[in-house]
Motif scaffolding. Structure first.
Motif, mmCIF file in Angstrom:
data_model
loop_
_atom_site.group_PDB
_atom_site.id
_atom_site.type_symbol
_atom_site.label_atom_id
_atom_site.label_comp_id
_atom_site.label_asym_id
_atom_site.label_seq_id
_atom_site.Cartn_x
_atom_site.Cartn_y
_atom_site.Cartn_z
ATOM 1 N N LEU A 45 0.837 -1.209 0.000
ATOM 2 C CA LEU A 45 0.000 0.000 0.000
ATOM 3 C C LEU A 45 0.871 1.258 0.000
ATOM 4 O O LEU A 45 2.098 1.199 -0.040
ATOM 5 N N ALA A 46 0.188 2.409 0.056
ATOM 6 C CA ALA A 46 0.863 3.688 -0.153
ATOM 7 C C ALA A 46 1.662 4.127 1.069
ATOM 8 O O ALA A 46 1.316 3.798 2.214
ATOM 9 N N VAL A 47 2.718 4.879 0.797
ATOM 10 C CA VAL A 47 3.527 5.432 1.886
ATOM 11 C C VAL A 47 3.353 6.949 1.969
ATOM 12 O O VAL A 47 3.767 7.575 2.939
ATOM 13 N N ILE A 48 2.735 7.538 0.955
ATOM 14 C CA ILE A 48 2.599 9.000 0.952
ATOM 15 C C ILE A 48 1.256 9.378 0.328
ATOM 16 O O ILE A 48 0.688 8.602 -0.461
ATOM 17 N N GLY A 49 0.772 10.538 0.734
ATOM 18 C CA GLY A 49 -0.553 10.957 0.268
ATOM 19 C C GLY A 49 -1.652 10.245 1.038
ATOM 20 O O GLY A 49 -2.819 10.295 0.652
ATOM 21 N N VAL A 50 -1.272 9.582 2.116
ATOM 22 C CA VAL A 50 -2.229 8.760 2.871
ATOM 23 C C VAL A 50 -2.941 9.621 3.919
ATOM 24 O O VAL A 50 -2.554 10.756 4.189
ATOM 25 N N SER A 51 -3.965 9.052 4.506
ATOM 26 C CA SER A 51 -4.647 9.717 5.620
ATOM 27 C C SER A 51 -4.966 8.667 6.673
ATOM 28 O O SER A 51 -4.739 7.481 6.461
ATOM 29 N N ASP A 52 -5.529 9.115 7.780
ATOM 30 C CA ASP A 52 -5.928 8.154 8.814
ATOM 31 C C ASP A 52 -7.097 7.290 8.341
ATOM 32 O O ASP A 52 -7.406 6.272 8.943
ATOM 33 N N ALA A 53 -7.708 7.715 7.260
ATOM 34 C CA ALA A 53 -8.873 6.978 6.761
ATOM 35 C C ALA A 53 -8.506 5.954 5.696
ATOM 36 O O ALA A 53 -9.270 5.021 5.451
ATOM 37 N N CYS A 54 -7.352 6.127 5.043
ATOM 38 C CA CYS A 54 -7.047 5.255 3.899
ATOM 39 C C CYS A 54 -5.570 5.325 3.521
ATOM 40 O O CYS A 54 -5.004 6.424 3.442
ATOM 41 N N ILE A 55 -4.986 4.175 3.275
ATOM 42 C CA ILE A 55 -3.592 4.132 2.806
ATOM 43 C C ILE A 55 -3.475 3.332 1.505
ATOM 44 O O ILE A 55 -2.419 2.827 1.154
ATOM 45 N N SER A 56 -4.581 3.246 0.798
ATOM 46 C CA SER A 56 -4.588 2.432 -0.417
ATOM 47 C C SER A 56 -3.779 3.081 -1.543
ATOM 48 O O SER A 56 -3.821 4.294 -1.716
ATOM 49 N N GLN A 57 -3.056 2.290 -2.289
ATOM 50 C CA GLN A 57 -2.232 2.853 -3.369
ATOM 51 C C GLN A 57 -3.026 2.947 -4.657
ATOM 52 O O GLN A 57 -3.944 2.157 -4.883
ATOM 53 N N HIS A 58 -2.660 3.894 -5.506
ATOM 54 C CA HIS A 58 -3.298 3.982 -6.819
ATOM 55 C C HIS A 58 -2.644 2.943 -7.718
ATOM 56 O O HIS A 58 -1.425 2.888 -7.815
ATOM 57 N N PRO A 59 -3.427 2.099 -8.382
ATOM 58 C CA PRO A 59 -2.830 0.943 -9.068
ATOM 59 C C PRO A 59 -2.380 1.193 -10.508
ATOM 60 O O PRO A 59 -1.702 0.362 -11.084
ATOM 61 N N SER A 60 -2.743 2.308 -11.096
ATOM 62 C CA SER A 60 -2.568 2.475 -12.548
ATOM 63 C C SER A 60 -1.130 2.812 -12.918
ATOM 64 O O SER A 60 -0.508 3.684 -12.314
ATOM 65 N N ASP A 61 -0.613 2.150 -13.931
ATOM 66 C CA ASP A 61 0.672 2.544 -14.526
ATOM 67 C C ASP A 61 0.459 3.681 -15.526
ATOM 68 O O ASP A 61 1.213 4.644 -15.555
ATOM 69 N N MET A 62 -0.572 3.531 -16.347
ATOM 70 C CA MET A 62 -0.814 4.528 -17.385
ATOM 71 C C MET A 62 -0.972 5.925 -16.792
ATOM 72 O O MET A 62 -0.452 6.916 -17.316
ATOM 73 N N SER A 63 -1.681 5.995 -15.662
ATOM 74 C CA SER A 63 -1.955 7.305 -15.075
ATOM 75 C C SER A 63 -0.683 7.992 -14.594
ATOM 76 O O SER A 63 -0.607 9.222 -14.564
ATOM 77 N N VAL A 64 0.302 7.198 -14.199
ATOM 78 C CA VAL A 64 1.581 7.775 -13.753
ATOM 79 C C VAL A 64 2.247 8.488 -14.925
ATOM 80 O O VAL A 64 2.738 9.617 -14.803
ATOM 81 N N ALA A 65 2.213 7.854 -16.089
ATOM 82 C CA ALA A 65 2.797 8.477 -17.277
ATOM 83 C C ALA A 65 1.979 9.692 -17.711
ATOM 84 O O ALA A 65 2.523 10.722 -18.116
ATOM 85 N N MET A 66 0.665 9.583 -17.630
ATOM 86 C CA MET A 66 -0.198 10.718 -17.979
ATOM 87 C C MET A 66 0.095 11.917 -17.064
ATOM 88 O O MET A 66 0.105 13.068 -17.502
ATOM 89 N N ARG A 67 0.327 11.614 -15.801
ATOM 90 C CA ARG A 67 0.645 12.674 -14.838
ATOM 91 C C ARG A 67 1.970 13.343 -15.208
ATOM 92 O O ARG A 67 2.102 14.569 -15.170
ATOM 93 N N LEU A 68 2.917 12.523 -15.592
ATOM 94 C CA LEU A 68 4.235 13.031 -15.977
ATOM 95 C C LEU A 68 4.119 13.946 -17.196
ATOM 96 O O LEU A 68 4.806 14.965 -17.299
#
Lengths: 315, 737
Positions: free
Chosen positions: A148-171
């Motif tokens: 799961l995620a190490v950053i951008g987390v909250s006390d309510a959720c630490i789930s990671q974003h699963p998409s590879d494509m979105s990482v490139a789109m963000r870039l």
């Protein structure tokens, strides 16, 4: 799976009209994520609007020198497009690093942006999960959280974003184009598209109910060297443990990261530290990270992966 | 036929058909979708209703309140079965069959709470989700490490004793000039076969027929009869094709029992399949182990003391993982001990998974031997060769191995794999960003035989029909039976028709423990032998020197066609092979050696296998093609066990949380490099008339250790906690420049 009604629409306008008539509706395109979630009753739409026949399945050049990718362009076709491979190689590589050939043949550009969490507790309806059942609690905190995620987390959720494509789109600073149920359209920059979990982890994007993605626009090519490095527990068909998307042009660099955060992760300030080396970039990008005991390894792993990516590009 | 003495020359030795690589006789059916699996017997029950199981959402406790009203009222629903209306059930039966939904007690996560039957699958599933359950959770014991201190000495598991001792291990180890004392752990693992557990139950008056996916139809027949309080003869179990089992389908789970109960109540056929997530917690798994290895040796490498202690857990009344068993036989050494301790855990039931015992036992033992070799500055192959034994080291030369080519496996593999190129110093080989390492491990798998019957019929067209309750779980047993009958009767394989997987047919050994082909094939041999005698007599020949070839029996210059001897209704004989005490007089096992090359990424610690070669000596290889498939399948599972497979226990809630194939990783194609399997020539005349030994599990035995030893050779990091995921290796890699 709950019983649902189904209709097929032939245009984006008809999709908007259909959703106006059915507030409990969901759009379905590839269905590679939604159907699984419906079987487990994590998603319980009362009505499905099949948008596979609305067109929007081509990739066109824009007057600005970029590309407009139709929402229904399949991941396989997007990754294989000659212009994408030439000018946006990081996107092509990110896509083929994800899922399997069969899934990529089905999955669409818009659908990939909307992939939901792969947290085991999100999938297990016998356990609390704030993303699935708001207010019920987070089972991952103190539980199985290795991936799961190490950053951008909250006390309510630490789930990671699963998409590879979105990482490139963000870039690549993509822009998402949509149409509202009332027919109005808007453009959303990808840095504002995916939301942080905060107190409302069930909200994952800024899309309004019934808002329909029509396409994704890429600005004109960046040039430079493109890399997408995905680290995972097996050689294929696994979500990223960490991933690094990089475009480096001379002494300027862009980096975005997958597997470590609750949304595709990019910190522009970190990119300004490129001249100071991988450690400085990673430290800045992950500043404020709060890993669990199980996933703390992702921080050194990301640093090392980034160092390897930079050293490969320079070599 | 009793098998009490070493086999002499027999028709199998002709090897006209046996011993050759034949395609699967069932292959065309399978690749064209015409092989009928349990859930697909549509013609036998066109009106079957669909069941869906609702499993418990807690690890341990009881159901306090259950609201099924909405489900009962849902469209298409025919029945909602719960502990409140489930019929009274009998006591625990064969195949680990146990009562289902017999009380409000929840024994483990996904213990059945309700079973909804409806006109369609979708209706049943939706209605099941409408059931509201309130539980009282009870504290459970979910953590093996925490419960290790409470582990007790268990009852023997079959012939495997909890404790064994020869000489004085403690003193022998203390006195050894070189000592190794290491502890390894292996996690819970899931079988992850393709086809889920599935059952179609049909009642004809008071007789029950279940089409199910089960490796041991006769166990299932008796287990089901016991739970349903019926005569076994009134239960017929049919498992014609099985989409993988690996031990998960040796036993009887809720799908079989509940479907049968529901079909009886409704007086209508009912079918159900477990969902993929349910398989992980509702059925069995390979239990986690903690293993301590202590080996004492002389400076020149002779083992003087060897001790292997195992801790594992299971539900009350469950069995233990026999992980130290192979250590009794693999290496010489004067002072020896093994011990198993079993803790009570409230996790799902643990049970056999491909090569129970050896698969995880060798992952510890064969790494410990590698560690010892390094300490001794010896080549790990030379250390193994030096400590080879040709007899049971516990009893001495009076109990020799029936056959043992362990050293030949190691030597052949070393030669073919290029072992000489390995640098014994870790971290010396590089290929780009990969650190390269080579590792070896030995393999042993106990040779098990089980009595097995078959019926062979010669029909008037001269076709040979072989029938038994044997199963083919993807292993190639249909093909092997056809080969044996063709060989024995002197007909081409195309003239043999094999039926199996039906308890109305003679009781065969079933598929498990690598005993399947050797035992059930010997049953076919016995029946064919009997048929040969009957035919010889009918033809007026002396049975001992009649030749069966080309569809004829011949003696001297007289010959008779087979079909001329068949009665109009066919000529049938039935026989059984019964194995005597040869396994007591001779230690029996298959042997092998695995050679592995891995790359470890310098930056990320990702481990990828680059080459894997296995050399196997398992008696006569009945069909090199299907045997090779068995080996590469086992090797693939071994890679999974080494690098990725792990049921993650959520010790707060008491269950395996990664219960799907997205999160429980098994190797995918990209993880599997070119693999090579070499079979050594061997005949074992003390094992069976076929002179074969078990092969189905040998491929997995030791592979995990070969991978782990290669990882160590690549990067100098020794991880003793399987699987070897990158997070465990990463902290030990040198910093990035």
């Amino acid at each position: 799976m709950k019983a649902f009604t189904y209709e097929r629409v032939a245009s984006p306008r008809a999709a908007a009209e259909a959703v106006r008539r059915n507030p409990g509706a969901k759009f379905i395109a590839g269905g590679t994520n939604l159907l699984d979630l419906m079987k487990l009753q994590i998603e319980v739409p009362t009505h499905l609007i099949d948008v596979n026949h609305v067109g929007l399945d081509t990739i066109e050049a824009t007057p600005e020198g970029g590309l407009r990718i139709g929402a229904l362009v399949r991941n396989t076709d997007l990754a294989a497009d000659r212009r994408v491979r030439r000018d946006y190689a990081v996107l092509s590589r990110a896509i083929v690093a994800g899922a399997s050939a069969q899934l990529r043949n089905r999955a669409t550009t818009a659908g990939n942006l909307l992939q939901r969490s792969r947290c085991s507790y999100f999938y297990d309806t016998t356990k609390p999960c704030n993303k699935r059942a708001p207010g019920s609690g987070c089972s991952a905190i103190g539980g199985f959280s290795r991936n799961l995620a190490v950053i951008g987390v909250s006390d309510a959720c630490i789930s990671q974003h699963p998409s590879d494509m979105s990482v490139a789109m963000r870039l690549l600073d993509a822009t998402i184009e949509t149409v509202m149920p009332d027919g109005a359209s808007r453009s959303i920059a990808i840095d504002g598209f995916h939301t942080l979990p905060g107190d409302t982890p069930h909200v994952e994007t800024v899309l309004q109910p019934g808002e329909f993605i029509t396409g994704v626009v890429l600005p004109k090519p960046l040039g430079g060297k493109h890399v997408y490095r995905k680290v995972r527990d097996r050689a294929s068909y696994a979500f990223a443990t960490v991933s690094v998307a990089a475009v480096i042009t001379g002494d300027r660099a862009r980096f975005a990261f997958g597997g470590v955060a609750t949304r595709p992760w990019r910190v522009t300030e970190a990119e300004t530290r490129y001249g100071d080396g991988a450690q400085a970039v990673a430290d800045t990008a992950l500043q404020g990270a709060t890993p669990t005991r199980e996933n703390a390894f992702k921080i050194p792993l990301l640093q090392r992966t980034l160092a390897a990516v930079i050293s490969d590009i320079k070599a | 036929m009793d098998f009490n003495e070493a086999a002499g020359t027999n028709p199998i030795d002709q090897t006209r058909v046996v011993g050759h690589a034949h395609d699967r006789v069932d292959g065309p059916l399978k690749v064209s979708g015409r092989a009928t699996y349990a859930y697909e017997f549509h013609n036998e029950a066109p009106d079957a209703a669909y069941g869906y199981m609702l499993g418990a959402g807690i690890g341990k406790g009881r159901i306090e309140a259950l609201d099924t009203a909405a489900a009962e009222a849902a469209p298409g629903v025919l029945l909602v079965l719960t502990h409140r209306n489930a019929p009274e059930q009998g006591k625990k039966g064969k195949g680990s069959a146990r009562a289902q939904m017999a009380s409000a007690e929840v024994r483990n996560f996904d213990d059945p709470v309700a079973f909804v039957v409806a006109e369609s699958f979708e209706q049943a599933r939706e209605a099941a989700h409408m059931i509201r359950v309130r539980y009282v959770t009870e504290p459970g014991r979910f953590d093996l490490v925490a419960e290790r201190g409470n582990a007790k000495k268990p009852e023997p598991k079959g012939s495997t004793l909890a404790d064994t001792a020869v000489g004085d291990f403690e003193a022998g180890f203390a006195a050894a000039p070189v000592q190794l004392d290491v502890t390894y752990t292996t996690p819970d693992q899931s079988h992850a076969m393709i086809e889920p557990h599935a059952t179609l139950a049909i009642w004809h008056c008071d007789r029950l027929t279940v089409y199910t996916s089960n490796q041991m139809p006769n166990w299932a027949q008796h287990g089901l009869a016991s739970i349903l309080q019926m005569e076994p003869t009134d239960v017929r179990v049919i498992s014609r094709y099985i989409g993988g089992g690996f031990g998960s389908k040796l036993f009887v789970y809720g799908d079989i029992i509940i479907t049968a109960m529901a079909a009886r109540k409704l007086q209508r056929p009912v079918k159900m399949a477990l969902t993929r997530p349910q398989i992980f917690n509702h059925t069995s798994h390979r239990p986690a182990t903690i293993q301590r290895l202590r080996i004492g040796a002389t400076p020149d490498g002779a083992i003087t003391a060897i001790g292997h202690e195992v801790w594992c857990g299971n539900q009350e009344g469950g069995t233990f993982e026999t992980a130290a068993n192979q250590t009794r036989l693999l290496y010489a050494g004067k002072h020896r001990m093994t011990s198993h301790r079993l803790a009570v855990l409230d996790l799902p039931v643990g049970n056999a998974m491909r090569a129970p015992g050896e698969a995880v036992g060798l992952m510890a033992l064969e790494c410990a031997v590698d560690e010892l070799a390094e300490r001794l500055r010896m080549d790990p192959i030379e250390l193994r060769v030096m400590n080879d034994t040709q007899f049971d080291p516990e009893t001495g030369p009076e109990r020799p191995f029936s056959s043992r080519k362990f050293v030949e496996c190691l030597r052949t593999g070393a030669d073919r794999f290029g072992w000489a190129k390995r640098n014994p110093k870790p971290g010396q080989m590089r290929d780009g960003h990969w650190l390269i390492g080579i590792g070896v491990a030995g393999a042993i798998r106990e040779n098990l035989t089980m009595k097995s019957a078959a019926r062979v019929t010669l029909d008037p067209q001269g076709q040979v029909i072989v029938e038994s309750s044997m199963t083919d779980i993807g292993t190639g047993t249909y093909t092997v039976h056809a080969q044996i009958a063709a060989e024995m009767m002197g007909v081409p394989m195309e003239r043999v028709i094999v039926h199996m997987g039906d308890t109305d047919m003679p009781e065969a050994a079933g598929s498990g423990g690598s005993w399947g082909a050797n035992s059930s094939g010997s049953g076919v041999y016995a029946a064919c032998d009997k048929l040969r005698r009957v035919l010889a007599q009918k033809a007026g020949f002396n049975a001992d020197d009649v030749v069966f070839a080309g569809g004829k029996l011949s003696q001297g210059n007289r010959s008779v066609t087979l079909e001329s001897l068949a009665d109009p209704q066919g000529l049938s004989v039935e026989a059984e092979i019964d194995f005597g005490d040869l396994t007591k007089r001779y230690a029996q096992a298959s042997f092998g050696a695995h050679f592995c090359e891995v790359g470890v990424d310098l930056a990320t610690a990702e481990v990828r296998v680059r080459r894997l070669m296995s050399v196997a000596a398992a008696g006569r290889i009945l069909n090199p093609k299907t045997a090779r498939s068995q080996c590469i399948g086992g090797m693939t599972m071994g890679i999974g066990a080494a690098l990725m497979e792990q049921c993650v226990v959520d010790t707060r809630h008491g269950y395996f949380v990664n219960h799907d194939l997205a999160e429980y990783h098994v190797p995918v194609h990209a993880d599997i490099p070119d693999m090579d399997v070499i079979f050594l020539e061997e005949l074992d005349d003390k094992s069976s008339p076929l002179k074969a030994k078990g092969i189905g599990e040998l491929g997995i035995c030791g592979v995990g250790a070969a991978v782990a030893n290669a990882v160590y050779n690549a990067c100098g990091v020794r991880i003793r906690d399987y699987p070897l995921t990158l997070d465990k290796i990463l902290p030990h890699l040198p910093p990035m420049v």
